[in-house]
Design an enzyme around this catalytic site. Structure first.
Site, PDB file in Angstrom:
ATOM      1  N   PHE A  44       0.835  -1.205   0.000  1.00  0.00           N
ATOM      2  CA  PHE A  44       0.000   0.000   0.000  1.00  0.00           C
ATOM      3  C   PHE A  44       0.868   1.251   0.000  1.00  0.00           C
ATOM      4  O   PHE A  44       0.875   2.005   0.978  1.00  0.00           O
ATOM      5  CB  PHE A  44      -0.904   0.006   1.240  1.00  0.00           C
ATOM      6  CG  PHE A  44      -1.863  -1.140   1.307  1.00  0.00           C
ATOM      7  CD1 PHE A  44      -3.134  -1.029   0.780  1.00  0.00           C
ATOM      8  CD2 PHE A  44      -1.485  -2.347   1.894  1.00  0.00           C
ATOM      9  CE1 PHE A  44      -4.020  -2.091   0.833  1.00  0.00           C
ATOM     10  CE2 PHE A  44      -2.358  -3.415   1.957  1.00  0.00           C
ATOM     11  CZ  PHE A  44      -3.633  -3.292   1.414  1.00  0.00           C
ATOM     12  N   PRO A  45       1.620   1.498  -1.074  1.00  0.00           N
ATOM     13  CA  PRO A  45       2.387   2.749  -1.105  1.00  0.00           C
ATOM     14  C   PRO A  45       1.424   3.934  -1.026  1.00  0.00           C
ATOM     15  O   PRO A  45       0.355   3.902  -1.643  1.00  0.00           O
ATOM     16  CB  PRO A  45       3.106   2.701  -2.460  1.00  0.00           C
ATOM     17  CG  PRO A  45       2.468   1.613  -3.242  1.00  0.00           C
ATOM     18  CD  PRO A  45       1.763   0.705  -2.300  1.00  0.00           C
ATOM     19  N   HIS A  46       1.787   4.936  -0.231  1.00  0.00           N
ATOM     20  CA  HIS A  46       0.863   6.054  -0.053  1.00  0.00           C
ATOM     21  C   HIS A  46       1.598   7.326   0.336  1.00  0.00           C
ATOM     22  O   HIS A  46       2.731   7.285   0.795  1.00  0.00           O
ATOM     23  CB  HIS A  46      -0.180   5.715   1.025  1.00  0.00           C
ATOM     24  CG  HIS A  46       0.429   5.423   2.364  1.00  0.00           C
ATOM     25  ND1 HIS A  46       0.790   4.152   2.757  1.00  0.00           N
ATOM     26  CD2 HIS A  46       0.767   6.229   3.392  1.00  0.00           C
ATOM     27  CE1 HIS A  46       1.303   4.195   3.963  1.00  0.00           C
ATOM     28  NE2 HIS A  46       1.315   5.448   4.391  1.00  0.00           N
ATOM     29  N   GLY A  47       0.934   8.455   0.150  1.00  0.00           N
ATOM     30  CA  GLY A  47       1.524   9.713   0.576  1.00  0.00           C
ATOM     31  C   GLY A  47       0.665  10.905   0.173  1.00  0.00           C
ATOM     32  O   GLY A  47      -0.286  10.776  -0.602  1.00  0.00           O
ATOM     33  N   ILE A  82      -2.074   4.854  -3.003  1.00  0.00           N
ATOM     34  CA  ILE A  82      -3.048   5.841  -2.501  1.00  0.00           C
ATOM     35  C   ILE A  82      -2.364   7.202  -2.389  1.00  0.00           C
ATOM     36  O   ILE A  82      -1.383   7.347  -1.661  1.00  0.00           O
ATOM     37  CB  ILE A  82      -3.597   5.416  -1.126  1.00  0.00           C
ATOM     38  CG1 ILE A  82      -4.246   4.041  -1.245  1.00  0.00           C
ATOM     39  CG2 ILE A  82      -4.614   6.441  -0.604  1.00  0.00           C
ATOM     40  CD1 ILE A  82      -4.395   3.324   0.055  1.00  0.00           C
TER      41      ILE A  82
END
Lengths: 131, 118
Positions: A44-47, A82
């Site tokens: 779930f890479p996110h930022g 995300i």
């Protein structure tokens, strides 16, 4: 090309972000904090960034799996990227993140995600709600 | 995007990340989801590296605004500053579209117009 770069490029083409390399760097920094590969083949890479137009989720799959330094050491096959604008509160994207993570705890959903072939089928897995 | 804007926005993005980790409620929430947040020092090092590449006067301006506001740099939405929601003068847009970093005359935040495909 890295998995992150490939996903981000897609979002740039769709007009969701303003600068591919910029978002790639932000996401790599986030990975330095600790891998977003939570295991079971899912990451779930996110930022958040000013260079993001609106809250966006990109689903991607690798049939062979990718080394994403997942916590269980296994290859990652499913990615939920995300991205949220800086001005969006953390609570908005954290709620979405939490929701998606809960989803993959159900083995049946995970199996379906591994096989999903088109967008309508993907939406069905989430209960048919596009929002 | 001009290099100094890239650096400033990158700095702000890192600050958001660092704040999330330092905020007990947010970091607890992320940990409960299964994320390991062990690389705070690496983030701080990355911040230091970016900050060192920003002209001192601009960095000082950013740091001062970051202490005052949650976000020191904001995008422009329509004809308003997204920080204080005050309407921006017409002269603002000619500077902003020339890729200049412009200050909101009302709240002092740094404003930037981002361009997206479509």
């Amino acid at each position: 090309m890295s998995a992150i770069q490939e996903m981000v490029r897609h979002l740039e083409k769709m007009g969701k972000i303003s600068d591919e390399q910029f978002i790639v760097e932000m996401l790599k920094n986030r990975e330095h904090l600790g891998s977003t590969g939570l295991g079971k083949g899912v990451a779930f890479p996110h930022g958040r960034s000013l260079a993001i137009k609106q809250l966006s989720v990109l689903f991607a799959r690798s049939s062979g799996g990718i080394d994403f330094e997942a916590l269980d050491g296994k290859p990652t096959k499913i990615f939920f990227l995300i991205l949220a604008p800086s001005e969006e509160g953390a609570d908005v994207y954290l709620a979405l993140l939490s929701e998606l993570i809960s989803l993959i705890q159900k083995p049946s959903k995970l199996d379906k995600l591994m096989q999903v072939k088109d967008y309508p089928s993907l939406i069905d897995i989430f209960g048919g709600n596009e929002d | 995007m001009r290099e100094e804007f890239r650096l400033l926005i990158g700095l702000q993005d890192l600050d958001i990340m660092i704040k999330e980790v330092k905020d007990k409620a947010t970091s607890q929430e992320l940990k409960s989801m299964g994320f390991k947040l062990t690389g705070l020092e690496e983030l701080q090092e990355a911040r230091h590296e970016i900050a060192a590449r920003i002209p001192v006067a601009l960095l000082n301006r950013y740091e001062k605004l970051a202490k005052r506001y949650k976000l020191a740099i904001l995008p422009v939405s329509g004809d308003k500053c997204l920080g204080c929601f005050v309407k921006l003068p017409t002269s603002f847009f000619s500077s902003a579209y020339s890729h200049e970093l412009v200050t909101c005359e009302n709240c002092g935040r740094l404003l930037y117009i981002l361009r997206f495909n479509q």
